[in-house]
Write a protein that holds these residues in place. Sequence first.
Motif, PDB file in Angstrom:
ATOM      1  N   LEU A   1       0.955   5.747  -0.743  1.00  0.00           N
ATOM      2  CA  LEU A   1       0.130   6.946  -0.813  1.00  0.00           C
ATOM      3  C   LEU A   1      -0.411   7.170  -2.211  1.00  0.00           C
ATOM      4  O   LEU A   1      -1.522   7.661  -2.386  1.00  0.00           O
TER       5      LEU A   1
ATOM      6  N   ALA B   1       1.211  17.359   7.768  1.00  0.00           N
ATOM      7  CA  ALA B   1       2.600  17.094   8.169  1.00  0.00           C
ATOM      8  C   ALA B   1       3.552  17.992   7.398  1.00  0.00           C
ATOM      9  O   ALA B   1       4.450  18.616   7.965  1.00  0.00           O
ATOM     10  N   VAL B   2       3.349  18.056   6.081  1.00  0.00           N
ATOM     11  CA  VAL B   2       4.217  18.888   5.250  1.00  0.00           C
ATOM     12  C   VAL B   2       4.151  20.344   5.705  1.00  0.00           C
ATOM     13  O   VAL B   2       5.171  21.001   5.904  1.00  0.00           O
TER      14      VAL B   2
ATOM     15  N   HIS C   1     -11.205   6.882   5.693  1.00  0.00           N
ATOM     16  CA  HIS C   1      -9.835   6.836   6.193  1.00  0.00           C
ATOM     17  C   HIS C   1      -8.853   7.378   5.158  1.00  0.00           C
ATOM     18  O   HIS C   1      -7.895   8.062   5.502  1.00  0.00           O
TER      19      HIS C   1
ATOM     20  N   GLU D   1      -4.683  -6.277  -1.657  1.00  0.00           N
ATOM     21  CA  GLU D   1      -4.009  -6.136  -0.368  1.00  0.00           C
ATOM     22  C   GLU D   1      -5.018  -6.147   0.778  1.00  0.00           C
ATOM     23  O   GLU D   1      -4.742  -6.681   1.861  1.00  0.00           O
TER      24      GLU D   1
ATOM     25  N   MET E   1       0.847  -1.209   0.000  1.00  0.00           N
ATOM     26  CA  MET E   1       0.000   0.000   0.000  1.00  0.00           C
ATOM     27  C   MET E   1       0.873   1.247   0.000  1.00  0.00           C
ATOM     28  O   MET E   1       1.801   1.359   0.782  1.00  0.00           O
TER      29      MET E   1
ATOM     30  N   PHE F   1     -13.451   2.653   3.518  1.00  0.00           N
ATOM     31  CA  PHE F   1     -12.043   2.962   3.264  1.00  0.00           C
ATOM     32  C   PHE F   1     -11.868   4.418   2.853  1.00  0.00           C
ATOM     33  O   PHE F   1     -10.869   5.058   3.213  1.00  0.00           O
TER      34      PHE F   1
ATOM     35  N   ARG G   1      -8.654  11.020   5.271  1.00  0.00           N
ATOM     36  CA  ARG G   1      -7.998  11.474   6.494  1.00  0.00           C
ATOM     37  C   ARG G   1      -6.486  11.299   6.372  1.00  0.00           C
ATOM     38  O   ARG G   1      -5.704  12.156   6.798  1.00  0.00           O
ATOM     39  N   ILE G   2      -6.052  10.194   5.791  1.00  0.00           N
ATOM     40  CA  ILE G   2      -4.618   9.957   5.614  1.00  0.00           C
ATOM     41  C   ILE G   2      -4.006  11.049   4.755  1.00  0.00           C
ATOM     42  O   ILE G   2      -2.974  11.640   5.104  1.00  0.00           O
TER      43      ILE G   2
ATOM     44  N   GLU H   1      -3.779  14.298   6.534  1.00  0.00           N
ATOM     45  CA  GLU H   1      -2.742  14.250   7.570  1.00  0.00           C
ATOM     46  C   GLU H   1      -1.354  14.417   6.945  1.00  0.00           C
ATOM     47  O   GLU H   1      -0.492  15.095   7.508  1.00  0.00           O
ATOM     48  N   VAL H   2      -1.154  13.821   5.799  1.00  0.00           N
ATOM     49  CA  VAL H   2       0.116  14.007   5.092  1.00  0.00           C
ATOM     50  C   VAL H   2       0.311  15.478   4.757  1.00  0.00           C
ATOM     51  O   VAL H   2       1.390  16.053   4.969  1.00  0.00           O
TER      52      VAL H   2
ATOM     53  N   ILE I   1      -3.525   5.259  -2.594  1.00  0.00           N
ATOM     54  CA  ILE I   1      -4.623   5.881  -1.863  1.00  0.00           C
ATOM     55  C   ILE I   1      -5.167   7.075  -2.632  1.00  0.00           C
ATOM     56  O   ILE I   1      -6.385   7.252  -2.751  1.00  0.00           O
TER      57      ILE I   1
END
Lengths: 92, 92
Positions: A3, A78-79, A67, A42, A1, A64, A70-71, A74-75, A6
């Motif tokens: 990014l 973070a940046v 989530h 996967e 998996m 899915f 949200r992922i 969140e990335v 996703i």
Amino acid sequence: MSLTHIQSFVAVAEECHVGRAARRLHLTQPPLSRHILALEDELGAPLFERTGRGMRLLPAGEAFLVHARRILSEVDAAVHTVRGVVGNSGES
Amino acid sequence: MSLTHIQSFVAVAEECHVGRAARRLHLTQPPLSRHILALEDELGAPLFERTGRGMRLLPAGEAFLVHARRILSEVDAAVHTVRGVVGNSGES
DNA sequence: CCGCTGTCATGCCGAAACAGCATTGGACGC
DNA sequence: GCGTCCAATGCTGTTTCGGCATGACAGCGG
């Protein structure tokens, strides 16, 4: 998996169409189709129903998607956080 | 940026040592070192201080670590959620 | 019923990414 | 200064990946 997978999933989920999602991601249809297949493989479950006129999210896909979004945010956060820390530390 | 890079970063941050982190990830030192460098390059700022005896987190790295852990647990949650949806839908 | 169109999946190939080995360069302790 | 320990780099074989061409299948019009 990864990014990338996703991101591909979110695009396809929003477009309900692999071809359009591919254009949106500046990609072609085959690799994008393979991203979705890899993800389903996967996770051990199909995420879309293939309708012959496009793709429709299955319940597992809807779950899915929440989530996945949200992922990705969140990335992004973070940046921006790192950029903020670095920018502030150097300011006068 | 990929999930693999983020996992590498967390491992190095926790071990303060590329070699140990590499063993923990069943990887060798050079690719892991490159993961960190790629991450720093992408973020435009160093995340670690190289001490000659290992690696120490810089403030930017500490900030990133918080998000990195959240990203990884969100991925984990996504996987489990999908498994849960699929499992429950098939139960009697 | 039959072709036509639109969709996703697959076979194949060339290019890019990646991991590991060997080595370098630099810091620290003695 | 020398030996030790660390991360970084050069290089190479393998793997992954994207794009092109094509296949397989559903839906629609005639």
